[in-house]
Motif scaffolding. Structure first.
Motif, PDB file in Angstrom:
ATOM      1  N   LYS A   5      14.460  21.767  70.100  1.00 13.71           N
ATOM      2  CA  LYS A   5      15.998  21.602  70.526  1.00 13.71           C
ATOM      3  C   LYS A   5      17.038  21.650  69.693  1.00 13.71           C
ATOM      4  O   LYS A   5      18.265  22.013  69.843  1.00 13.71           O
ATOM      5  N   ALA A   6      16.814  20.936  68.324  1.00 17.97           N
ATOM      6  CA  ALA A   6      17.810  21.121  67.386  1.00 17.97           C
ATOM      7  C   ALA A   6      18.091  22.548  67.076  1.00 17.97           C
ATOM      8  O   ALA A   6      19.040  22.975  66.716  1.00 17.97           O
ATOM      9  N   ARG A   7      16.684  23.298  66.820  1.00 15.70           N
ATOM     10  CA  ARG A   7      16.909  24.775  66.773  1.00 15.70           C
ATOM     11  C   ARG A   7      17.855  25.518  67.730  1.00 15.70           C
ATOM     12  O   ARG A   7      18.286  26.332  67.276  1.00 15.70           O
ATOM     13  N   LEU A   8      17.471  25.126  69.169  1.00 11.11           N
ATOM     14  CA  LEU A   8      18.272  25.875  69.919  1.00 11.11           C
ATOM     15  C   LEU A   8      19.541  25.498  69.877  1.00 11.11           C
ATOM     16  O   LEU A   8      20.415  26.196  69.890  1.00 11.11           O
ATOM     17  N   TYR A   9      20.031  24.306  69.551  1.00 17.13           N
ATOM     18  CA  TYR A   9      21.352  24.000  69.398  1.00 17.13           C
ATOM     19  C   TYR A   9      22.128  24.637  68.250  1.00 17.13           C
ATOM     20  O   TYR A   9      23.155  25.403  68.436  1.00 17.13           O
ATOM     21  N   VAL A  10      21.492  24.825  67.376  1.00 12.93           N
ATOM     22  CA  VAL A  10      21.858  25.518  66.075  1.00 12.93           C
ATOM     23  C   VAL A  10      22.145  27.045  66.345  1.00 12.93           C
ATOM     24  O   VAL A  10      23.352  27.699  66.140  1.00 12.93           O
ATOM     25  N   GLU A  11      21.023  27.548  66.981  1.00 16.14           N
ATOM     26  CA  GLU A  11      21.136  29.099  67.593  1.00 16.14           C
ATOM     27  C   GLU A  11      22.379  29.280  68.508  1.00 16.14           C
ATOM     28  O   GLU A  11      23.157  30.140  68.419  1.00 16.14           O
ATOM     29  N   PHE A  12      22.555  28.360  69.404  1.00 11.88           N
ATOM     30  CA  PHE A  12      23.624  28.318  70.228  1.00 11.88           C
ATOM     31  C   PHE A  12      24.984  28.212  69.729  1.00 11.88           C
ATOM     32  O   PHE A  12      25.967  29.226  70.097  1.00 11.88           O
ATOM     33  N   LEU A  13      25.189  27.445  68.564  1.00 12.71           N
ATOM     34  CA  LEU A  13      26.412  27.444  68.037  1.00 12.71           C
ATOM     35  C   LEU A  13      26.680  28.744  67.304  1.00 12.71           C
ATOM     36  O   LEU A  13      27.731  29.515  67.214  1.00 12.71           O
ATOM     37  N   SER A  14      25.739  29.206  66.608  1.00 14.40           N
ATOM     38  CA  SER A  14      25.905  30.629  65.623  1.00 14.40           C
ATOM     39  C   SER A  14      26.283  31.771  66.798  1.00 14.40           C
ATOM     40  O   SER A  14      27.173  32.345  66.460  1.00 14.40           O
ATOM     41  N   ASN A  15      25.665  31.845  67.815  1.00 13.98           N
ATOM     42  CA  ASN A  15      25.920  32.787  68.951  1.00 13.98           C
ATOM     43  C   ASN A  15      27.119  32.431  69.233  1.00 13.98           C
ATOM     44  O   ASN A  15      28.109  33.549  69.565  1.00 13.98           O
ATOM     45  N   SER A  16      27.734  31.385  69.725  1.00  9.97           N
ATOM     46  CA  SER A  16      28.835  30.983  70.322  1.00  9.97           C
ATOM     47  C   SER A  16      29.987  31.528  69.532  1.00  9.97           C
ATOM     48  O   SER A  16      31.268  31.776  69.882  1.00  9.97           O
ATOM     49  N   ILE A  17      29.854  31.417  67.981  1.00  9.35           N
ATOM     50  CA  ILE A  17      31.129  31.735  67.118  1.00  9.35           C
ATOM     51  C   ILE A  17      30.848  33.133  66.527  1.00  9.35           C
ATOM     52  O   ILE A  17      31.723  33.698  65.736  1.00  9.35           O
ATOM     53  N   GLY A  18      29.812  33.676  66.762  1.00  9.69           N
ATOM     54  CA  GLY A  18      29.315  35.087  66.262  1.00  9.69           C
ATOM     55  C   GLY A  18      29.035  35.215  64.979  1.00  9.69           C
ATOM     56  O   GLY A  18      29.441  36.385  64.391  1.00  9.69           O
ATOM     57  N   VAL A  19      28.786  34.411  64.308  1.00  8.69           N
ATOM     58  CA  VAL A  19      28.593  34.247  62.824  1.00  8.69           C
ATOM     59  C   VAL A  19      26.905  33.673  62.434  1.00  8.69           C
ATOM     60  O   VAL A  19      26.559  32.636  63.083  1.00  8.69           O
ATOM     61  N   GLU A  20      26.454  34.289  61.453  1.00  6.77           N
ATOM     62  CA  GLU A  20      25.179  33.863  61.103  1.00  6.77           C
ATOM     63  C   GLU A  20      25.331  32.772  60.307  1.00  6.77           C
ATOM     64  O   GLU A  20      25.994  32.431  59.473  1.00  6.77           O
ATOM     65  N   ILE A  21      24.220  31.756  60.451  1.00  4.82           N
ATOM     66  CA  ILE A  21      24.201  30.469  59.662  1.00  4.82           C
ATOM     67  C   ILE A  21      23.248  30.672  58.475  1.00  4.82           C
ATOM     68  O   ILE A  21      22.136  30.883  58.602  1.00  4.82           O
ATOM     69  N   GLY A  22      23.671  30.402  57.327  1.00  4.86           N
ATOM     70  CA  GLY A  22      22.809  30.539  55.955  1.00  4.86           C
ATOM     71  C   GLY A  22      22.400  29.207  55.370  1.00  4.86           C
ATOM     72  O   GLY A  22      21.770  29.106  54.598  1.00  4.86           O
ATOM     73  N   LEU A  23      22.983  28.017  55.878  1.00  5.45           N
ATOM     74  CA  LEU A  23      22.602  26.926  55.245  1.00  5.45           C
ATOM     75  C   LEU A  23      22.762  25.864  56.498  1.00  5.45           C
ATOM     76  O   LEU A  23      23.818  25.729  57.160  1.00  5.45           O
TER      77      LEU A  23
END
Ligand code: GDP
Length: 436
Positions: A395-413
């Motif tokens: 669920k934490a991974r899903l949350y991180v993915e949700f945030l990344s998609n919602s702002i349209g930028v990849e997370i690197g850290l």
């Protein structure tokens, strides 16, 4: 290679930790705006460093740091910080710290004027740190500011202080405060200016030569995107431009020399001082706010003011991504949300019954916003100190993915605690290309 690192929200996203962590990959760390109103807390083992004016890179003894022309520098606060760092075992010499000759000085009357300005605004006060930063920038734009290079010429310093103080004292007295004395200010500042002299550098030339020599340069933003004087929640903003465009002006480098921009995004939002904050946790959410404030140590590092806490705002963060052109994002403070049953993310705004997807310019509109939330399930387990994405609860991974998609930028850290090693460093291809 020149990388800009900027907070995407209202500040305190944890830039200090990220810059400190990445500093090893750079040769030079420069600040380009603001003054000692910034406050980064960096924890290295048992030691806690609070940096106000100095870039976080200063903790690494092999790095050179620059205070750029876009900054305003209070010489007294500067030497207090230098002395404090020296006491903590960090040596700060002119070889490793360069101060732009074009940076402006904050003088004692700027501090007095900060108080009078806030009094004048009454209910609409900005909630500044009262350190004289705003009035120093006003003088800069008013073309009466005193620059570092002026302070090195005693006659010039003296006459400028006399001229400016005559004006400032009128306002100071009008607000029932004691007028200041120009001879006292001159005596204090001229001594400090002499101490500054060895650090003073033509920083544009220095940075240009460094770039030619293939040095890696990190430009460290203070405050954050939504506090930018042009692009933030005006008038509740800082008096400079923390956004990526400001980095070129404030460091004195050509914009096209900037290789990339890294946004620091926190898994929730906070704000210090006054001003609109659409996703603020109020009333029945007070308890959640307290929990986050405690777990995330959400108190100003300089002022210890409790920060206002709120949910992640994807509209505001997407705006920050557009404005700065984030190439990648570092997501901080995932662990702080470990205890939550449910996590809300603001995915749109409604103003007067109308849905809007963009961040409005008018702060009255911002006050009227009804956030539209997506509710996500919390993971309810410890993520503190996790260093691999695979080890995160689903669920934490899903949350991180949700945030990344919602702002349209990849997370690197992803940051999972205040310490350097409490980090998931899954550099994406963009960040890998920077650091190769
Ligand atoms: P900055 O101004 O953006 O650097 O933010 P500050 O350093 O003032 O505030 C961030 C606070 O959060 C500091 O106390 C950091 O040590 C702490 N911090 C940073 N990253 C994390 C994290 O991932 N988890 C937790 N729990 N704390 C963090």
């Amino acid at each position: 290679m020149i990388i800009v690192i900027i907070g995407a929200q209202w500040g305190d996203e944890g830039k200090g930790k990220v810059v400190d962590l990445l500093a090893d990959r750079f040769d030079i760390v420069a600040r380009y705006q603001g003054g000692h109103n910034a406050g980064h807390s960096v924890y290295v083992g048992e030691k806690a460093f609070v940096l106000r004016l100095l870039p976080s890179g200063i903790i690494h003894e092999d790095k050179t740091c620059v205070l750029g022309n876009g900054m305003v520098i209070d010489p007294k606060a500067f030497f207090e910080e230098v002395d404090q760092m020296t006491e903590q075992g960090i040596s700060i010499t002119p070889e490793r710290l360069k101060i732009s000759s074009r940076a402006h000085l904050i003088l004692p009357y700027h501090r007095a004027l900060d108080h009078t300005s806030e009094e004048r605004l009454g209910n609409e006060k900005v909630g500044t740190t009262l350190r004289g930063i705003g009035p120093a920038y006003e003088d800069k734009a008013g073309r009466r500011g005193i620059r570092v290079s002026d302070a090195l010429v005693p006659e010039l310093l003296k006459s400028r202080i006399e001229r400016n103080l005559a004006e400032a004292n009128r306002v100071i007295v009008l607000y029932g405060r004691e007028p200041l004395r120009s001879d006292e200010i001159f005596d204090e500042i001229s001594v400090l200016a002499e101490r500054l002299r060895p650090f003073v550098t033509e920083t544009t030339h220095f940075l240009s030569e460094a770039k030619k020599a293939n040095k890696k340069i990190l430009l460290e933003g203070a405050q954050a995107t939504l506090l930018d004087v042009d692009h933030g929640t005006y008038p509740f903003v800082t008096s400079s431009n923390p956004t990526a465009g400001g980095a070129a002006v404030g460091a004195g480098i050509p914009p096209h020399h900037i290789t990339g921009v890294l946004g620091i995004v926190r898994t929730y939002a906070t704000r210090v001082g006054e001003g609109p904050f659409p996703t603020e946790m109020l009333d029945e959410e007070e308890e959640t706010a307290n929990l986050i404030r405690q777990r995330g140590n959400e108190y100003g590092s300089v002022t210890r003011r409790p920060r206002r806490c709120g949910w992640f705002d994807a509209v505001a963060t997407r705006y920050a991504a557009e404005l700065n052109g984030f190439d990648s994002v570092a997501l901080t403070k995932l662990d702080v949300l470990d205890a939550l049953e449910e996590i809300k993310v603001c995915i749109g705004y409604e103003i007067d019954g109308e849905r809007i997807e963009t961040f409005p310019a008018v702060s009255q509109d911002l006050e009227k916003i009804k956030p539209i939330y997506e509710r996500l399930e919390g993971w309810k387990s410890e993520t503190v100190g996790i260093t691999k994405v695979e080890d995160l609860p689903t669920k934490a991974r899903l949350y991180v993915e949700f945030l990344s998609n919602s702002i349209g930028v990849e997370i690197g850290l992803i940051s999972t605690g205040p310490e350097r090693d409490q980090t998931i460093l899954s550099l994406n291809s963009v960040m890998e290309s920077w650091f190769k």
